[in-house]
Design a protein around this motif. Structure first.
Motif, PDB file in Angstrom:
ATOM      1  N   MET A   1       0.826  -1.173   0.000  1.00  0.00           N
ATOM      2  CA  MET A   1       0.000   0.000   0.000  1.00  0.00           C
ATOM      3  C   MET A   1       0.864   1.228   0.000  1.00  0.00           C
ATOM      4  N   THR A   2       0.174   2.444  -0.067  1.00  0.00           N
ATOM      5  CA  THR A   2       0.933   3.672  -0.049  1.00  0.00           C
ATOM      6  C   THR A   2       1.851   3.557   1.092  1.00  0.00           C
ATOM      7  N   THR A   3       3.031   3.575   0.894  1.00  0.00           N
ATOM      8  CA  THR A   3       3.759   3.453   2.108  1.00  0.00           C
ATOM      9  C   THR A   3       3.700   4.776   2.702  1.00  0.00           C
ATOM     10  N   LYS A   4       2.553   5.121   2.673  1.00  0.00           N
ATOM     11  CA  LYS A   4       2.114   6.228   3.414  1.00  0.00           C
ATOM     12  C   LYS A   4       2.258   5.822   4.772  1.00  0.00           C
ATOM     13  N   SER A   5       1.779   5.274   3.417  1.00  0.00           N
ATOM     14  CA  SER A   5       1.552   4.656   3.807  1.00  0.00           C
ATOM     15  C   SER A   5       1.977   5.008   4.310  1.00  0.00           C
ATOM     16  N   THR A   6       1.198   4.008   2.897  1.00  0.00           N
ATOM     17  CA  THR A   6       1.361   3.730   2.639  1.00  0.00           C
ATOM     18  C   THR A   6       1.497   4.142   3.028  1.00  0.00           C
ATOM     19  N   SER A   7       2.239   3.559   3.755  1.00  0.00           N
ATOM     20  CA  SER A   7       2.144   3.156   3.707  1.00  0.00           C
ATOM     21  C   SER A   7       2.292   3.926   3.946  1.00  0.00           C
TER      22      SER A   7
ATOM     23  N   ASP B   1       6.968  11.607 -16.581  1.00  0.00           N
ATOM     24  CA  ASP B   1       6.478  12.333 -15.402  1.00  0.00           C
ATOM     25  C   ASP B   1       5.456  11.478 -14.671  1.00  0.00           C
ATOM     26  N   VAL B   2       5.741  11.202 -13.410  1.00  0.00           N
ATOM     27  CA  VAL B   2       4.877  10.381 -12.572  1.00  0.00           C
ATOM     28  C   VAL B   2       4.629  11.141 -11.275  1.00  0.00           C
ATOM     29  N   THR B   3       3.425  11.042 -10.742  1.00  0.00           N
ATOM     30  CA  THR B   3       3.097  11.779  -9.527  1.00  0.00           C
ATOM     31  C   THR B   3       2.752  10.828  -8.387  1.00  0.00           C
ATOM     32  N   VAL B   4       3.118  11.246  -7.164  1.00  0.00           N
ATOM     33  CA  VAL B   4       2.855  10.474  -5.950  1.00  0.00           C
ATOM     34  C   VAL B   4       2.455  11.455  -4.849  1.00  0.00           C
ATOM     35  N   GLN B   5       1.895  10.916  -3.772  1.00  0.00           N
ATOM     36  CA  GLN B   5       1.550  11.778  -2.654  1.00  0.00           C
ATOM     37  C   GLN B   5       2.788  12.098  -1.835  1.00  0.00           C
ATOM     38  N   LYS B   6       2.855  13.343  -1.390  1.00  0.00           N
ATOM     39  CA  LYS B   6       3.974  13.820  -0.579  1.00  0.00           C
ATOM     40  C   LYS B   6       4.080  13.033   0.725  1.00  0.00           C
ATOM     41  N   ALA B   7       5.331  12.758   1.114  1.00  0.00           N
ATOM     42  CA  ALA B   7       5.669  12.115   2.386  1.00  0.00           C
ATOM     43  C   ALA B   7       5.370  10.618   2.407  1.00  0.00           C
ATOM     44  N   THR B   8       4.958  10.048   1.282  1.00  0.00           N
ATOM     45  CA  THR B   8       4.837   8.597   1.193  1.00  0.00           C
ATOM     46  C   THR B   8       6.154   8.033   0.684  1.00  0.00           C
ATOM     47  N   VAL B   9       6.278   6.711   0.683  1.00  0.00           N
ATOM     48  CA  VAL B   9       7.546   6.119   0.246  1.00  0.00           C
ATOM     49  C   VAL B   9       7.569   5.787  -1.237  1.00  0.00           C
TER      50      VAL B   9
ATOM     51  N   ASP C   1      10.557   7.195  -3.078  1.00  0.00           N
ATOM     52  CA  ASP C   1      11.793   6.445  -2.827  1.00  0.00           C
ATOM     53  C   ASP C   1      11.814   5.138  -3.604  1.00  0.00           C
ATOM     54  N   ILE C   2      10.665   4.479  -3.658  1.00  0.00           N
ATOM     55  CA  ILE C   2      10.587   3.221  -4.405  1.00  0.00           C
ATOM     56  C   ILE C   2      10.886   3.457  -5.881  1.00  0.00           C
ATOM     57  N   LEU C   3      10.310   4.513  -6.440  1.00  0.00           N
ATOM     58  CA  LEU C   3      10.546   4.809  -7.853  1.00  0.00           C
ATOM     59  C   LEU C   3      11.996   5.181  -8.110  1.00  0.00           C
ATOM     60  N   HIS C   4      12.619   5.910  -7.187  1.00  0.00           N
ATOM     61  CA  HIS C   4      14.039   6.246  -7.357  1.00  0.00           C
ATOM     62  C   HIS C   4      14.910   4.989  -7.312  1.00  0.00           C
ATOM     63  N   GLY C   5      14.396   3.941  -6.721  1.00  0.00           N
ATOM     64  CA  GLY C   5      15.127   2.687  -6.699  1.00  0.00           C
ATOM     65  C   GLY C   5      15.328   2.086  -8.083  1.00  0.00           C
TER      66      GLY C   5
END
Length: 310
Positions: A1-7, A171-179, A182-186
């Motif tokens: 999940m969102t590693t807001k979580s996401t997760s 260009d891809v968008t994600v929610q701020k402060a989720t992981v 970082d996963i995409l930078h991997g």
């Protein structure tokens, strides 16, 4: 999940609205000091062991204040009458009943949600937050879901995204402060070796903003919890706005992780009480009923636990 979580928590009647009016209403309620909601505990739902384990200060207060990044459908959202609902909300009411207190969800921006516990503003986090080793340095997590991340694209998948590597150079968008960022930078090294270069990630405050960016063409995809992606594809624009990319090598989504209720380490006794309440909810079927209500059975956990993330 969102590693807001996401997760999670990350949140409105739909992920970009069943209607525009609901979207606007939900966003206006999503400020740092906004909505609160809780149901009165029903004595018939009480679990004696869980209630006995609850620390006295919460028993005396009669309420556990829950920080939640609202809206984040289907975890937290508003119904047509602007009443708070969603998976986290409903499960919180079940757990509150087991403990004999109210679980009151209060709006808190995700990027400040852990500090809100540290300052004493809230007692726990319940907002689709994923259990990660880094977060375990600060929090204990009472597990309640297990799922991965998915790629959400416009209906018809106009950019032909089939795997995460198809996002290279885009260009891809994600929610701020989720992981997710970082996963995409991997994937930077693989993307660079393949030629297009790294994925260009843009972080936005809330998930509804993220999906709006995809709708407006500012990004080709939203990388988000599988639960959230599935809900958006099923409900936004009556299911006509988004598709979830189906990667046959990752049928449960990328990087499956546990999502849990975040509790400060110093409040470990509270985490243990919540875990007993979760065990009771699994045993009596009330947890399964909440999963079924939100079509999340595939992401349920068979047994409760604390700090299951690794």
């Amino acid at each position: 999940m969102t590693t807001k979580s996401t997760s999670v928590s990350w949140k409105l009647a739909t992920a970009i609205g069943v209607t525009a009016s609901l979207l606007l209403a939900g966003c206006s309620a999503g400020g740092a000091g906004g909505s609160t909601a809780a149901a009165t505990a029903n004595p018939a739902d009480l679990d004696p062991a869980a209630a006995a384990a609850l620390p006295a200060k919460f028993k005396d207060a009669g309420v556990i204040k829950v920080a939640s990044d609202i809206p984040f459908p289907p975890m937290e959202m508003f119904d047509a009458n602007q009443n708070l609902t969603g998976f986290d909300f409903d499960l919180a009411q079940v757990l509150g009943g087991k403990l004999g207190v109210r679980m009151e969800l209060q709006t808190q921006a995700f990027d400040s949600i852990i500090p809100s516990l540290q300052s004493g503003k809230h007692d726990v986090i319940m907002s689709g937050m994923n259990d990660t080793p880094e977060r375990q340095k600060t929090l204990d997590f009472v597990a309640y879901l297990h799922a991965g991340f998915s790629i959400l694209v416009l209906a018809g998948n106009p950019d032909g995204i089939t795997t995460v590597l198809d996002l290279c150079g885009k260009d891809v968008t994600v929610q701020k402060a989720t992981v997710q960022a970082d996963i995409l930078h991997g994937y930077d090294a693989q993307c660079t070796a393949a030629g297009p270069g790294p994925i260009k990630t843009m972080e936005l405050p809330i998930e509804t903003d993220v999906q709006t960016a995809v709708r407006s063409g500012k990004a080709v995809a939203d990388v988000v919890d599988s639960v959230v992606a599935a809900y958006a594809s099923q409900t936004a624009g009556d299911g006509k706005l988004f598709d979830v990319v189906k990667d046959p090598e990752n049928p449960a989504g990328y990087n499956p992780v546990y999502t849990g209720i975040g509790v400060l380490k110093k409040d470990n006794a509270l985490a243990k009480a919540l875990n007993l309440a979760m065990e009771s909810a699994i045993a009596d079927g009330s947890y399964a009923r909440v999963l079924k209500k939100y079509d999340m059975v595939d992401y349920g956990i068979p047994q409760a636990g604390i700090n299951l993330g690794s």
